[in-house]
Design a protein around this motif. Structure first.
Motif, PDB file in Angstrom:
ATOM      1  N   PRO A 275      -0.584  -6.176  15.003  1.00 50.57           N
ATOM      2  CA  PRO A 275      -0.686  -5.136  13.849  1.00 50.57           C
ATOM      3  C   PRO A 275       0.145  -3.820  14.214  1.00 50.57           C
ATOM      4  O   PRO A 275       0.286  -3.357  15.413  1.00 50.57           O
ATOM      5  CB  PRO A 275      -2.325  -4.533  14.213  1.00 50.57           C
ATOM      6  CG  PRO A 275      -2.303  -4.747  15.665  1.00 50.57           C
ATOM      7  CD  PRO A 275      -1.661  -5.990  16.058  1.00 50.57           C
ATOM      8  N   LEU A 276       0.686  -3.381  13.254  1.00 49.47           N
ATOM      9  CA  LEU A 276       1.755  -2.679  13.331  1.00 49.47           C
ATOM     10  C   LEU A 276       1.677  -1.501  12.108  1.00 49.47           C
ATOM     11  O   LEU A 276       1.046  -1.758  10.897  1.00 49.47           O
ATOM     12  CB  LEU A 276       3.286  -3.197  13.288  1.00 49.47           C
ATOM     13  CG  LEU A 276       3.581  -4.130  14.538  1.00 49.47           C
ATOM     14  CD1 LEU A 276       4.825  -4.636  14.263  1.00 49.47           C
ATOM     15  CD2 LEU A 276       3.839  -3.222  15.891  1.00 49.47           C
ATOM     16  N   ALA A 277       2.494  -0.549  12.438  1.00 46.32           N
ATOM     17  CA  ALA A 277       2.319   0.350  11.181  1.00 46.32           C
ATOM     18  C   ALA A 277       3.789   1.185  11.111  1.00 46.32           C
ATOM     19  O   ALA A 277       4.560   1.513  12.269  1.00 46.32           O
ATOM     20  CB  ALA A 277       1.215   1.397  11.420  1.00 46.32           C
ATOM     21  N   ILE A 278       4.314   1.564   9.888  1.00 48.45           N
ATOM     22  CA  ILE A 278       5.392   2.397   9.684  1.00 48.45           C
ATOM     23  C   ILE A 278       4.777   3.413   8.544  1.00 48.45           C
ATOM     24  O   ILE A 278       4.634   3.231   7.545  1.00 48.45           O
ATOM     25  CB  ILE A 278       6.605   1.754   9.073  1.00 48.45           C
ATOM     26  CG1 ILE A 278       7.597   2.540   8.676  1.00 48.45           C
ATOM     27  CG2 ILE A 278       6.217   0.942   7.821  1.00 48.45           C
ATOM     28  CD1 ILE A 278       8.436   2.995   9.891  1.00 48.45           C
ATOM     29  N   GLY A 279       4.838   4.905   9.293  1.00 44.78           N
ATOM     30  CA  GLY A 279       4.393   5.872   8.673  1.00 44.78           C
ATOM     31  C   GLY A 279       2.688   5.589   8.597  1.00 44.78           C
ATOM     32  O   GLY A 279       2.198   5.315   9.522  1.00 44.78           O
TER      33      GLY A 279
ATOM     34  N   LEU B  85       9.046  -3.950   6.027  1.00 42.01           N
ATOM     35  CA  LEU B  85       8.408  -2.967   6.713  1.00 42.01           C
ATOM     36  C   LEU B  85       8.930  -3.133   8.544  1.00 42.01           C
ATOM     37  O   LEU B  85       9.092  -1.993   9.016  1.00 42.01           O
ATOM     38  CB  LEU B  85       6.760  -3.169   6.734  1.00 42.01           C
ATOM     39  CG  LEU B  85       6.437  -2.621   5.430  1.00 42.01           C
ATOM     40  CD1 LEU B  85       4.652  -3.386   5.325  1.00 42.01           C
ATOM     41  CD2 LEU B  85       6.336  -1.267   5.271  1.00 42.01           C
ATOM     42  N   LEU B  86       9.104  -4.350   8.849  1.00 46.01           N
ATOM     43  CA  LEU B  86       9.367  -4.520  10.163  1.00 46.01           C
ATOM     44  C   LEU B  86      10.781  -3.913  10.216  1.00 46.01           C
ATOM     45  O   LEU B  86      11.123  -3.336  11.256  1.00 46.01           O
ATOM     46  CB  LEU B  86       9.459  -5.877  10.577  1.00 46.01           C
ATOM     47  CG  LEU B  86      10.001  -6.352  11.954  1.00 46.01           C
ATOM     48  CD1 LEU B  86       8.890  -5.547  12.841  1.00 46.01           C
ATOM     49  CD2 LEU B  86       9.863  -7.712  12.337  1.00 46.01           C
ATOM     50  N   GLN B  87      11.771  -4.351   9.399  1.00 50.88           N
ATOM     51  CA  GLN B  87      13.082  -3.711   9.291  1.00 50.88           C
ATOM     52  C   GLN B  87      13.077  -2.554   9.289  1.00 50.88           C
ATOM     53  O   GLN B  87      13.772  -1.532   9.992  1.00 50.88           O
ATOM     54  CB  GLN B  87      13.686  -4.278   7.918  1.00 50.88           C
ATOM     55  CG  GLN B  87      15.363  -4.125   8.030  1.00 50.88           C
ATOM     56  CD  GLN B  87      15.697  -5.199   9.137  1.00 50.88           C
ATOM     57  OE1 GLN B  87      15.933  -6.212   8.896  1.00 50.88           O
ATOM     58  NE2 GLN B  87      16.533  -4.401   9.964  1.00 50.88           N
ATOM     59  N   SER B  88      12.235  -1.628   8.397  1.00 49.55           N
ATOM     60  CA  SER B  88      12.123  -0.411   8.484  1.00 49.55           C
ATOM     61  C   SER B  88      11.591   0.268   9.800  1.00 49.55           C
ATOM     62  O   SER B  88      12.325   1.261  10.417  1.00 49.55           O
ATOM     63  CB  SER B  88      11.184   0.375   7.538  1.00 49.55           C
ATOM     64  OG  SER B  88      11.536   0.086   6.237  1.00 49.55           O
TER      65      SER B  88
ATOM     66  N   GLU C 153      14.490   0.191  12.230  1.00 53.91           N
ATOM     67  CA  GLU C 153      15.464   1.281  12.185  1.00 53.91           C
ATOM     68  C   GLU C 153      15.041   2.671  12.924  1.00 53.91           C
ATOM     69  O   GLU C 153      15.941   3.235  13.047  1.00 53.91           O
ATOM     70  CB  GLU C 153      15.554   1.485  10.625  1.00 53.91           C
ATOM     71  CG  GLU C 153      16.420   0.204   9.915  1.00 53.91           C
ATOM     72  CD  GLU C 153      16.365   0.407   8.351  1.00 53.91           C
ATOM     73  OE1 GLU C 153      15.945   1.517   7.827  1.00 53.91           O
ATOM     74  OE2 GLU C 153      17.056  -0.531   7.776  1.00 53.91           O
ATOM     75  N   THR C 154      13.771   2.871  12.613  1.00 51.65           N
ATOM     76  CA  THR C 154      13.463   4.023  13.508  1.00 51.65           C
ATOM     77  C   THR C 154      13.430   3.989  14.782  1.00 51.65           C
ATOM     78  O   THR C 154      13.699   4.953  15.648  1.00 51.65           O
ATOM     79  CB  THR C 154      11.933   4.390  13.085  1.00 51.65           C
ATOM     80  OG1 THR C 154      10.995   3.315  13.671  1.00 51.65           O
ATOM     81  CG2 THR C 154      11.746   4.543  11.448  1.00 51.65           C
ATOM     82  N   LEU C 155      13.790   2.820  15.320  1.00 50.28           N
ATOM     83  CA  LEU C 155      13.888   2.526  16.855  1.00 50.28           C
ATOM     84  C   LEU C 155      15.173   2.433  17.281  1.00 50.28           C
ATOM     85  O   LEU C 155      15.648   2.273  18.229  1.00 50.28           O
ATOM     86  CB  LEU C 155      12.928   1.332  17.205  1.00 50.28           C
ATOM     87  CG  LEU C 155      11.640   1.281  17.024  1.00 50.28           C
ATOM     88  CD1 LEU C 155      10.890  -0.126  17.342  1.00 50.28           C
ATOM     89  CD2 LEU C 155      10.832   2.386  18.036  1.00 50.28           C
ATOM     90  N   GLN C 156      16.252   2.631  15.999  1.00 49.97           N
ATOM     91  CA  GLN C 156      17.334   2.458  16.244  1.00 49.97           C
ATOM     92  C   GLN C 156      17.973   0.805  16.739  1.00 49.97           C
ATOM     93  O   GLN C 156      19.133   0.969  17.477  1.00 49.97           O
ATOM     94  CB  GLN C 156      18.198   3.574  17.031  1.00 49.97           C
ATOM     95  CG  GLN C 156      18.124   4.857  16.576  1.00 49.97           C
ATOM     96  CD  GLN C 156      18.663   6.064  17.412  1.00 49.97           C
ATOM     97  OE1 GLN C 156      18.661   5.928  18.431  1.00 49.97           O
ATOM     98  NE2 GLN C 156      19.036   7.005  16.768  1.00 49.97           N
ATOM     99  N   ILE C 157      17.288   0.035  16.280  1.00 52.32           N
ATOM    100  CA  ILE C 157      17.560  -1.363  16.792  1.00 52.32           C
ATOM    101  C   ILE C 157      18.140  -1.918  15.478  1.00 52.32           C
ATOM    102  O   ILE C 157      17.428  -2.117  14.457  1.00 52.32           O
ATOM    103  CB  ILE C 157      16.517  -2.154  17.209  1.00 52.32           C
ATOM    104  CG1 ILE C 157      15.912  -1.476  18.510  1.00 52.32           C
ATOM    105  CG2 ILE C 157      16.462  -3.531  17.258  1.00 52.32           C
ATOM    106  CD1 ILE C 157      14.360  -1.797  19.006  1.00 52.32           C
ATOM    107  N   THR C 158      19.083  -2.746  15.679  1.00 53.78           N
ATOM    108  CA  THR C 158      19.621  -3.653  14.434  1.00 53.78           C
ATOM    109  C   THR C 158      19.541  -5.091  14.737  1.00 53.78           C
ATOM    110  O   THR C 158      20.454  -5.544  15.698  1.00 53.78           O
ATOM    111  CB  THR C 158      21.166  -3.123  14.189  1.00 53.78           C
ATOM    112  OG1 THR C 158      21.165  -1.696  13.878  1.00 53.78           O
ATOM    113  CG2 THR C 158      21.706  -3.941  13.029  1.00 53.78           C
TER     114      THR C 158
END
Length: 305
Positions: free
Chosen positions: A63-67, A124-127, A130-135
């Motif tokens: 389970p994950l969350a972005i915002g 959502l995982l891509q976003s 990006e917040t973790l500065q991982i590409t």
């Protein structure tokens, strides 16, 4: 390599516990049946990913969350080149894909295609990355694990796996694996930490209160409420199904049930006595709690953690 093992989700556990203690609507019952059906399907995928080498990291049930937006990932594999995402479905029968829906050939019933969900989770995982500065590129799949599932006229076939294609898919994946670096392990660790901080995904769990829950002890085999336990017996044998279980195990099983359903309530001897319908003495409950939990002694307000 399995980095995060799968276990029953909080949602499935809560529905399992609640179905015996409150009245379910038909919608609640359908949600429970979907969860019960889905879990073995996810476990089947695990039997395949567990065979993968140490050159990848498998994370299950995230389970994950972005915002403020939550999402649930059934399975995720980190390789040196990419992240592979799996949405697991355990549908049986023959279906056709039509205008974003899967339509049952036998019944005509339809529901939204799981490809929409995996596309959403990918975005959502891509976003989040990006917040973790991982590409890292993400490759998503919907994995239909039921042996009798068949899908016709499907678009985006590259995103769909059926049971017959699993061996080829994982052979190809294994052949492409390369050694991981420290950054991949750091990513796995970070995702697990974020998952642990994310509130459980509980859509579909009915509202309930402690007061409306039926109190008592439930047999783990037949799931019937038992009439009582003799004071000095170390074991209890169910009078309905004959299942035998140690009394201390019964108590601790109901403690886990209580903690799952009411995580914000303090764990005390009187509370578990009440939750078990007064069928076990407070002395036996205290003895069981002392073996598995730590007492926070504050006098009358003492509780266990």
């Amino acid at each position: 390599m399995i980095y995060k093992k799968r276990k029953k989700s909080d949602k499935l556990l809560m529905l399992e516990y609640l179905k015996n203690r409150i009245k379910f609507s038909q919608e609640n019952w359908n949600e429970y049946q979907n969860q019960v059906k889905g879990y073995p399907g996810e476990c089947h995928l695990d039997t395949l990913t567990v065979e993968l080498t140490d050159d990848c990291l498998v994370l299950n049930d995230l389970p994950l969350a972005i915002g403020s937006t939550q999402f649930q990932i059934d399975a995720l594999i980190i390789t040196a080149q990419e992240i592979i995402l799996y949405e697991v479905k355990n549908y049986g029968g023959e279906y056709i894909y039509k205008d974003g829906f899967l339509v049952s050939i036998s019944s005509g019933n339809s529901f939204h295609s799981p490809t929409e969900r995996i596309n959403r989770n990918t975005s959502l995982l891509q976003s989040l990355l990006e917040t973790l500065q991982i590409t890292m590129p993400i490759r998503p799949f919907v994995a239909f694990v039921h042996p009798e599932f068949m899908l016709y006229d499907v678009e985006n076939m590259q995103k769909v796996l059926v049971r017959a294609t699993f061996p080829k898919h994982f052979r190809k994946l294994t052949a492409q694996l390369e050694p991981l670096s420290a950054k991949h392990f750091l990513l796995a660790k970070t995702l697990c930490e974020l998952s642990a901080q994310t509130k459980p995904y509980l859509n579909g769990v009915p509202e309930y209160t402690y007061e409306e829950c039926k109190k008592g002890i439930i047999c783990s085999e037949c799931e019937r409420f038992i009439p009582g336990i003799k004071h000095k017996n170390k074991f209890y044998r169910c009078k309905i199904c004959g299942h035998k279980e140690r009394v201390s195990t019964i108590i601790l099983r109901h403690v886990l049930e209580f903690k799952c359903l009411f995580p914000d309530r303090k764990l005390t001897v009187p509370t578990i006595y009440d939750w078990c319908g007064g069928l076990c003495s407070e002395k036996r409950i205290r003895s069981a709690l002392q073996k598995e939990y730590v007492l926070i002694d504050t006098g009358r307000a003492s509780y266990y953690v």
